[in-house]
Write an enzyme that holds these catalytic residues in place. Sequence first.
Site, PDB file in Angstrom:
ATOM      1  CE1 TYR A   1      -9.479 -12.062   5.250  1.00 49.27           C
ATOM      2  CE2 TYR A   1      -9.106 -10.245   3.737  1.00 49.27           C
ATOM      3  CZ  TYR A   1      -8.692 -11.423   4.315  1.00 49.27           C
ATOM      4  OH  TYR A   1      -7.478 -11.963   3.954  1.00 49.27           O
TER       5      TYR A   1
ATOM      6  CD  GLU B   1      -1.746 -15.974   5.106  1.00 48.47           C
ATOM      7  OE1 GLU B   1      -2.684 -15.502   4.442  1.00 48.47           O
ATOM      8  OE2 GLU B   1      -1.192 -15.351   6.042  1.00 48.47           O
TER       9      GLU B   1
ATOM     10  CG  HIS C   1      -6.001 -17.675   1.777  1.00 51.10           C
ATOM     11  ND1 HIS C   1      -5.620 -16.407   1.415  1.00 51.10           N
ATOM     12  CD2 HIS C   1      -5.219 -18.011   2.826  1.00 51.10           C
ATOM     13  CE1 HIS C   1      -4.651 -15.991   2.212  1.00 51.10           C
ATOM     14  NE2 HIS C   1      -4.385 -16.961   3.065  1.00 51.10           N
TER      15      HIS C   1
ATOM     16  CD  GLU D   1      -5.339 -14.248  10.515  1.00 52.55           C
ATOM     17  OE1 GLU D   1      -4.667 -13.308  10.043  1.00 52.55           O
ATOM     18  OE2 GLU D   1      -5.571 -15.295   9.885  1.00 52.55           O
TER      19      GLU D   1
ATOM     20  CG  HIS E   1       0.480 -11.825   7.081  1.00 56.63           C
ATOM     21  ND1 HIS E   1       0.568 -10.533   6.582  1.00 56.63           N
ATOM     22  CD2 HIS E   1      -0.747 -12.264   6.731  1.00 56.63           C
ATOM     23  CE1 HIS E   1      -0.561 -10.214   5.974  1.00 56.63           C
ATOM     24  NE2 HIS E   1      -1.374 -11.241   6.042  1.00 56.63           N
TER      25      HIS E   1
ATOM     26  CG  ASP F   1      -0.024  -8.061   0.631  1.00 52.70           C
ATOM     27  OD1 ASP F   1      -0.213  -9.212   1.069  1.00 52.70           O
ATOM     28  OD2 ASP F   1      -0.499  -7.058   1.176  1.00 52.70           O
TER      29      ASP F   1
ATOM     30  CG  ASP G   1      -8.360 -13.062   8.887  1.00 58.41           C
ATOM     31  OD1 ASP G   1      -8.546 -12.440   9.949  1.00 58.41           O
ATOM     32  OD2 ASP G   1      -7.561 -12.702   8.011  1.00 58.41           O
TER      33      ASP G   1
ATOM     34  NE  ARG H   1      -2.249 -14.937  10.673  1.00 57.89           N
ATOM     35  CZ  ARG H   1      -1.884 -15.146   9.422  1.00 57.89           C
ATOM     36  NH1 ARG H   1      -0.889 -15.933   9.120  1.00 57.89           N
ATOM     37  NH2 ARG H   1      -2.517 -14.523   8.442  1.00 57.89           N
TER      38      ARG H   1
ATOM     39  CD  GLN I   1      -1.457  -2.448   1.646  1.00 58.36           C
ATOM     40  OE1 GLN I   1      -0.351  -2.558   2.161  1.00 58.36           O
ATOM     41  NE2 GLN I   1      -2.259  -3.479   1.473  1.00 58.36           N
TER      42      GLN I   1
ATOM     43  CG  HIS J   1      -9.110  -9.012   7.818  1.00 58.40           C
ATOM     44  ND1 HIS J   1      -8.873  -7.766   7.298  1.00 58.40           N
ATOM     45  CD2 HIS J   1      -8.088  -9.783   7.401  1.00 58.40           C
ATOM     46  CE1 HIS J   1      -7.770  -7.774   6.584  1.00 58.40           C
ATOM     47  NE2 HIS J   1      -7.263  -9.003   6.632  1.00 58.40           N
TER      48      HIS J   1
END
Length: 415
Positions: free
Chosen positions: A156, A350, A125, A247, A323, A327, A221, A294, A41, A223
């Site tokens: 999410y 993951e 996932h 999570e 994690h 990305d 998750d 995580r 980002q 989130h």
Amino acid sequence: MVTVTNVKTILTAPGGIDLVVVKVETNQDGLYGLGCATFTQRIFAVKAAIDDYIRPFLIGKDAERIEDIWQSAVVSGYWRNGPVMNNAVSAIDMALWDIKGKMANMPVYQLLGGKCRDGIPLYRHCDGADAVEAEDNILAAMEEGYQYVRCQMGMYGGAGTDDLKLIATQLNRAKDIRPKRSPRSRTPGIYFDPDAYARSIPQFFDHLRNKIGFDVEFIHDVHERVQPVAALQMAKSLEPYRLFYLEDPVAPEQVDFLNVMRSQTSTPIAIGELFVHVAEYKRLITEHLIDFIRCHISMIGGITPAKKLATLAEFHGVRTAWHGPGDISPVGVAANMHIDLSITNLGVQEYTPMNDALREVFPGCPEIDNGYAYLNDAPGLGIDIDEEKAKKYPVEGGLPSWTNARLPDGTAARP
């Protein structure tokens, strides 16, 4: 003495996601190291931090002094522990471990203590617009050998699903969820309904366990999509379905609520991909408030602090689940896995599948077979980058839309 002569920042996106990779060069012919500094980002901010500050800080230093460089780098700007500078420091830390391994003619995991396991268990996932689609995706992952799957429904918190009554209908629970009306005008964003989402998840896992059984480990998750009390209600209602972990049930700003959760539910809790300082974990680990850490390793400073944190967690019965999203560059994936191999308290890793372009740009990617990852035994991190091929995949550098999350009334919410 092996000294640093140059630091290069490489931006590339062979997987369709912007990545930041750092190459640390030395005065020894052909000896260099790679590190991951991917903060998707804010890629240009990280590049500027590396080029304008980390590069002049590092040039001329002894590349073998990993601990000293890490300690001095994190305080070199006086204020510290932000995600931009941490990614910059993480990249040089990984690169120095890569160099050290090449100098020793050993994989990094050997320098960290050697193998603790023969393969690295992974989770995949498995999303779905409804429970049936998610079930199909989970069964497909199990066919590939995965013993751990992260089960989501409607992204999410149901984000992007305007009418969550659809989800309930798929579960034959339509009467339980009523879509909320939005105001007459809607601010642009990704909308979700946290209350409807929270009510749908126990029904979701009831469906999955009834259809699939208990011979696979389920992860979910949150989130941070719901209020703490709703997270507690969800965790308690999920106890019969025996999740491997739940999570991020609360946001980093609300971790004090974990004291309440721990006292009232036995559902295992994982947290911390948004933490940017290893000290944020300290109380959660030492007071036994979580079960899995995580970390996004490039956000906390690299291999050096991650290995220490894993040791602290080991003493308190807490396991790792680094994690590993899309990305993160293959260099970062390799760093995760070298630590995975060298610690006894790995929970699960993951993993996001890599396309052919990623494997072409980054030769040496781990082999994935039957739900396990296997590193090669090349010295260092065992992964390289083809800079010419990397140029074929330019970055976009835009702002991701998925972080612009909103509640039904238009209120900005956590992504």
